[in-house]
Enzyme design. Sequence first.
Site, PDB file in Angstrom:
ATOM      1  N   ASP A 135       0.866  -1.182   0.000  1.00 61.81           N
ATOM      2  CA  ASP A 135       0.000   0.000   0.000  1.00 61.81           C
ATOM      3  C   ASP A 135       0.904   1.233   0.000  1.00 61.81           C
ATOM      4  O   ASP A 135       1.932   1.236   0.683  1.00 61.81           O
ATOM      5  CB  ASP A 135      -0.883  -0.010   1.261  1.00 61.81           C
ATOM      6  CG  ASP A 135      -2.117   0.868   1.112  1.00 61.81           C
ATOM      7  OD1 ASP A 135      -3.238   0.332   1.159  1.00 61.81           O
ATOM      8  OD2 ASP A 135      -1.958   2.105   0.936  1.00 61.81           O
ATOM      9  N   GLY A 155      -4.759   4.925   2.392  1.00 57.08           N
ATOM     10  CA  GLY A 155      -4.865   3.848   3.387  1.00 57.08           C
ATOM     11  C   GLY A 155      -4.282   4.244   4.732  1.00 57.08           C
ATOM     12  O   GLY A 155      -3.673   5.315   4.876  1.00 57.08           O
ATOM     13  N   SER A 193     -11.003   5.516  -6.275  1.00 53.08           N
ATOM     14  CA  SER A 193     -12.338   4.925  -6.399  1.00 53.08           C
ATOM     15  C   SER A 193     -13.509   5.901  -6.268  1.00 53.08           C
ATOM     16  O   SER A 193     -14.602   5.486  -5.893  1.00 53.08           O
ATOM     17  CB  SER A 193     -12.483   3.828  -5.346  1.00 53.08           C
ATOM     18  OG  SER A 193     -12.349   4.404  -4.066  1.00 53.08           O
ATOM     19  N   SER A 223     -16.273  -2.751 -10.627  1.00 52.87           N
ATOM     20  CA  SER A 223     -17.301  -1.858 -10.084  1.00 52.87           C
ATOM     21  C   SER A 223     -18.568  -1.881 -10.915  1.00 52.87           C
ATOM     22  O   SER A 223     -18.530  -2.080 -12.139  1.00 52.87           O
ATOM     23  CB  SER A 223     -16.740  -0.438 -10.072  1.00 52.87           C
ATOM     24  OG  SER A 223     -17.759   0.479  -9.781  1.00 52.87           O
ATOM     25  N   TYR A 260     -13.799   6.856 -13.760  1.00 53.06           N
ATOM     26  CA  TYR A 260     -13.585   5.774 -12.798  1.00 53.06           C
ATOM     27  C   TYR A 260     -14.111   4.443 -13.359  1.00 53.06           C
ATOM     28  O   TYR A 260     -13.393   3.442 -13.412  1.00 53.06           O
ATOM     29  CB  TYR A 260     -14.278   6.114 -11.464  1.00 53.06           C
ATOM     30  CG  TYR A 260     -14.375   4.934 -10.551  1.00 53.06           C
ATOM     31  CD1 TYR A 260     -13.223   4.336 -10.039  1.00 53.06           C
ATOM     32  CD2 TYR A 260     -15.606   4.376 -10.214  1.00 53.06           C
ATOM     33  CE1 TYR A 260     -13.302   3.219  -9.218  1.00 53.06           C
ATOM     34  CE2 TYR A 260     -15.692   3.277  -9.391  1.00 53.06           C
ATOM     35  CZ  TYR A 260     -14.533   2.694  -8.890  1.00 53.06           C
ATOM     36  OH  TYR A 260     -14.622   1.588  -8.086  1.00 53.06           O
ATOM     37  N   LYS A 276     -12.082   0.855 -14.628  1.00 51.08           N
ATOM     38  CA  LYS A 276     -12.357  -0.504 -14.142  1.00 51.08           C
ATOM     39  C   LYS A 276     -12.654  -1.445 -15.318  1.00 51.08           C
ATOM     40  O   LYS A 276     -12.242  -2.603 -15.331  1.00 51.08           O
ATOM     41  CB  LYS A 276     -13.522  -0.483 -13.152  1.00 51.08           C
ATOM     42  CG  LYS A 276     -13.178   0.212 -11.838  1.00 51.08           C
ATOM     43  CD  LYS A 276     -12.261  -0.652 -10.989  1.00 51.08           C
ATOM     44  CE  LYS A 276     -11.725   0.051  -9.791  1.00 51.08           C
ATOM     45  NZ  LYS A 276     -10.974  -0.791  -8.872  1.00 51.08           N
ATOM     46  N   ASN A 307     -22.612  -0.860  -3.864  1.00 50.91           N
ATOM     47  CA  ASN A 307     -22.147   0.112  -2.854  1.00 50.91           C
ATOM     48  C   ASN A 307     -21.725  -0.580  -1.562  1.00 50.91           C
ATOM     49  O   ASN A 307     -22.568  -1.132  -0.860  1.00 50.91           O
ATOM     50  CB  ASN A 307     -23.233   1.150  -2.600  1.00 50.91           C
ATOM     51  CG  ASN A 307     -23.325   2.105  -3.765  1.00 50.91           C
ATOM     52  OD1 ASN A 307     -23.659   1.695  -4.876  1.00 50.91           O
ATOM     53  ND2 ASN A 307     -22.980   3.347  -3.552  1.00 50.91           N
ATOM     54  N   ARG A 349     -29.396   2.859  -4.723  1.00 53.82           N
ATOM     55  CA  ARG A 349     -28.171   2.048  -4.763  1.00 53.82           C
ATOM     56  C   ARG A 349     -28.378   0.751  -4.003  1.00 53.82           C
ATOM     57  O   ARG A 349     -29.231   0.660  -3.116  1.00 53.82           O
ATOM     58  CB  ARG A 349     -26.989   2.799  -4.109  1.00 53.82           C
ATOM     59  CG  ARG A 349     -26.545   4.051  -4.841  1.00 53.82           C
ATOM     60  CD  ARG A 349     -25.788   3.708  -6.118  1.00 53.82           C
ATOM     61  NE  ARG A 349     -25.369   4.893  -6.845  1.00 53.82           N
ATOM     62  CZ  ARG A 349     -26.099   5.530  -7.752  1.00 53.82           C
ATOM     63  NH1 ARG A 349     -27.314   5.114  -8.044  1.00 53.82           N
ATOM     64  NH2 ARG A 349     -25.614   6.581  -8.394  1.00 53.82           N
ATOM     65  N   ASP A 377     -23.395  10.314 -11.763  1.00 58.09           N
ATOM     66  CA  ASP A 377     -24.223   9.388 -10.972  1.00 58.09           C
ATOM     67  C   ASP A 377     -25.373   8.804 -11.799  1.00 58.09           C
ATOM     68  O   ASP A 377     -26.285   9.546 -12.183  1.00 58.09           O
ATOM     69  CB  ASP A 377     -24.854  10.131  -9.782  1.00 58.09           C
ATOM     70  CG  ASP A 377     -23.976  10.145  -8.562  1.00 58.09           C
ATOM     71  OD1 ASP A 377     -23.047   9.319  -8.480  1.00 58.09           O
ATOM     72  OD2 ASP A 377     -24.235  10.982  -7.670  1.00 58.09           O
TER      73      ASP A 377
END
Length: 333
Positions: free
Chosen positions: A31, A36, A77, A117, A141, A145, A170, A221, A285
């Site tokens: 990491d 993180g 993310s 995702s 994003y 992915k 989610n 979601r 969204d």
Amino acid sequence: MTVLVLGGAGYIGSHAVDQLIEQHYDVAVVDNLQTGHRDSLHKKARFYQGDIRDKTFMESVFKKESIEGVLHFAANSLVGESMQQPLQYFNNNVYGTQITLEVMQQFGIKTIVFSSSAATYGEPKEIPIKETAETNPESPYGETKLMMEKILKWCDQSYDMKFVALRYFNVAGAKLDGRIGEDHSPESHLVPIILQTALGQKEELLIFGDDYNTPDGTCVRDYVHVVDLVEAHILALNYLKTGNQSAVFNLGSSTGFSVKEMLDTARDITGKEIPAKVVSRRAGDPSTLIASSEKAKMILGWKPQYTDIKKIIASAWNWHKTSPLGYNDIKKN
Ligand code: UDP
């Protein structure tokens, strides 16, 4: 033999490390600590601080460890941020995965489970979304992915590298003992923001749009508990270890909740007022994302246990209440 967890100090990665160690796996973690937390890591995990885009660093880790498989969580993310900083997303997510795969290929490691995702789908034509649905990402994003999935597909074809791509819906909640949980800075996810508002750390929840084509106008979601989500990764690792084919699976709870429903449930659980106001939509969204997770249940034998939204919010509340400053609280202890 060791499972290498990339991004193992992040929210989902740290839960994966914990669960792997509880199930007696030997675990090494990479990491860069950009988002993180060192304190989220289980003491039994061997930690290498560095960036997955740094090939020399990655080679040094692969040299030291006897890696049998990789769990790849190391990525940016946030849908909203990716609309502002697309190149950062392509660099970290796509290029980072490319370097990871180059090093895996160099060392003959052929097993990878990685975080994809629901954002790969974009605005879905049918609900619930199956893995066979069209993929039309509406954000950089989601695009990264999907690109990562495509790179993996070709690595399977040419190098026989086997992958499982897990398309998360989610993710929310925290380890049930409250030891680890979600701590982003700045926070942008709905559940932690609602709970930070309950704690008085934020003045009010901003509801991003109530003019969507949904029952109450706010986005819907599918929330999945982080503990259940991580269990699917361990099942996927074993699925690949037993010689199965590369595959893509959705991970969700197959039930949708609107932003307003989430807020009302959190008000019930916390007993707090949680002020909120509606503002304009957030770019990128989609209105409704609900998974069909039948494939993961059928093929991986996934049995999510915490599908009740109250349980998801209650476990997150337990973490936020006891560590209101996230890992900064833990450092003080
Ligand atoms: N959301 C919101 N206010 C916030 C954060 C999120 O209304 O402060 C909404 C957002 O528009 C989306 C849902 O909550 O419809 C979940 O957003 P989140 O960022 O948690 O996850 P995403 O769906 O982007 O992966």
